[in-house]
Design a protein around this motif. Structure first.
Motif, PDB file in Angstrom:
ATOM      1  N   LYS A 123      32.792  48.243  45.132  1.00 59.49           N
ATOM      2  CA  LYS A 123      33.480  49.219  44.270  1.00 59.49           C
ATOM      3  C   LYS A 123      33.859  48.632  42.909  1.00 59.49           C
ATOM      4  N   LEU A 124      32.873  48.079  42.191  1.00 65.23           N
ATOM      5  CA  LEU A 124      33.162  47.473  40.887  1.00 65.23           C
ATOM      6  C   LEU A 124      33.120  48.486  39.750  1.00 65.23           C
ATOM      7  N   VAL A 140      43.039  39.188  39.812  1.00 64.62           N
ATOM      8  CA  VAL A 140      41.907  39.019  40.721  1.00 64.62           C
ATOM      9  C   VAL A 140      42.389  38.172  41.902  1.00 64.62           C
ATOM     10  N   ALA A 141      42.564  38.831  43.051  1.00 62.93           N
ATOM     11  CA  ALA A 141      43.092  38.137  44.239  1.00 62.93           C
ATOM     12  C   ALA A 141      41.987  38.010  45.288  1.00 62.93           C
ATOM     13  N   TYR A 154      32.104  38.224  37.398  1.00 62.02           N
ATOM     14  CA  TYR A 154      31.497  39.512  37.074  1.00 62.02           C
ATOM     15  C   TYR A 154      32.556  40.471  36.528  1.00 62.02           C
ATOM     16  N   ILE A 155      33.734  40.486  37.150  1.00 58.71           N
ATOM     17  CA  ILE A 155      34.823  41.378  36.703  1.00 58.71           C
ATOM     18  C   ILE A 155      35.218  41.026  35.258  1.00 58.71           C
ATOM     19  N   HIS A 156      35.301  39.725  35.002  1.00 59.66           N
ATOM     20  CA  HIS A 156      35.664  39.248  33.676  1.00 59.66           C
ATOM     21  C   HIS A 156      34.659  39.747  32.634  1.00 59.66           C
ATOM     22  N   MET A 158      32.435  42.200  32.964  1.00 59.38           N
ATOM     23  CA  MET A 158      32.394  43.661  32.937  1.00 59.38           C
ATOM     24  C   MET A 158      33.489  44.207  31.998  1.00 59.38           C
ATOM     25  N   ILE A 159      34.663  43.612  32.069  1.00 60.11           N
ATOM     26  CA  ILE A 159      35.787  44.067  31.245  1.00 60.11           C
ATOM     27  C   ILE A 159      35.585  43.686  29.776  1.00 60.11           C
ATOM     28  N   CYS A 160      35.050  42.478  29.555  1.00 59.79           N
ATOM     29  CA  CYS A 160      34.760  42.043  28.173  1.00 59.79           C
ATOM     30  C   CYS A 160      33.676  42.917  27.553  1.00 59.79           C
ATOM     31  N   ASP A 161      32.582  43.157  28.323  1.00 62.55           N
ATOM     32  CA  ASP A 161      31.458  43.961  27.826  1.00 62.55           C
ATOM     33  C   ASP A 161      31.882  45.384  27.481  1.00 62.55           C
TER      34      ASP A 161
END
Ligand SMILES: [Zn+2]
Length: 203
Positions: A123-124, A140-141, A154-156, A158-161
């Protein structure tokens, strides 16, 4: 000729589908349920019927038997901070610490190239869709594993992009409370050094 009646055989067959339950244990459990005189059959049947109502919260993907989960509908939770976790059971662990007052986002897995699990299998994208301007921090836990690290990176990205400006933090990992340095493994010590925190600034 099977000595057991068909419904009992059916119950054994279904119990065997549970993890770690073989033929012997399934048979023992089925016979126990059959012989119980304290309402176990009725209790189990009602509980199994009840969990059919459980679904995923459309907001955070926690388990719920309502339209949205008890955390998302709680007005006293801080909606500006979202904690990203792997499984619904992680919420229970974090809630028991009684420290985090924000919202959650359950990924239902981690990116794992070796197991063929990519970013679109968990669920990204749903997390990205929740990134309203009111969200100030993502915690991010995820577990400190290879998969946890890949997913965190990837989360990092995705948020930057997406051009979003917010604070991204990870849970500190390292020395447990009451832990003695000399008994800890190298990975834990390395992590404790890497994620050390400043306790006094110069001047
Ligand atoms: Zn929810």
């Amino acid at each position: 000729m099977d000595p057991y009646p068909k419904p009992l055989r059916h119950l054994i067959k279904e119990l065997k589908r549970l993890p770690g339950i073989g033929e012997k244990t399934a048979t023992r459990l089925a016979l126990y349920i059959l012989g119980d005189k304290r309402g176990l059959k009725e209790g189990l049947a009602a509980a199994l019927e009840g969990i059919k109502q459980i679904q995923l919260c459309p907001e955070c993907f926690n388990l719920t038997d309502q339209v949205r989960c008890t955390i998302c509908t709680n007005p006293s939770r801080d909606a500006s901070i979202i904690c990203v976790i792997e499984e619904p059971s992680d919420i229970l662990a974090l809630e028991s610490a009684n420290e985090f007052k924000g919202l959650y986002h359950v990924l239902h897995g981690l990116i794992s190239p070796i197991n063929g699990i990519g970013p679109y299998d968990i669920k990204l994208q749903e997390l990205l869709q929740r990134m309203r301007p009111t969200v100030k921090e993502i915690v991010v836990a995820l577990s400190p594993s290879v998969e946890g690290d890949i997913t965190a990176q990837y989360i990092h990205k995705m948020i930057c992009d997406a051009g979003l400006r917010m604070c991204i933090s990870r849970l500190a990992s390292g020395i447990p409370v009451g832990g003695e340095l000399k008994y800890l493994d190298q990975v834990t010590i390395a992590s404790a050094i890497r994620y050390r925190r400043t306790v006094m600034e110069p001047g």
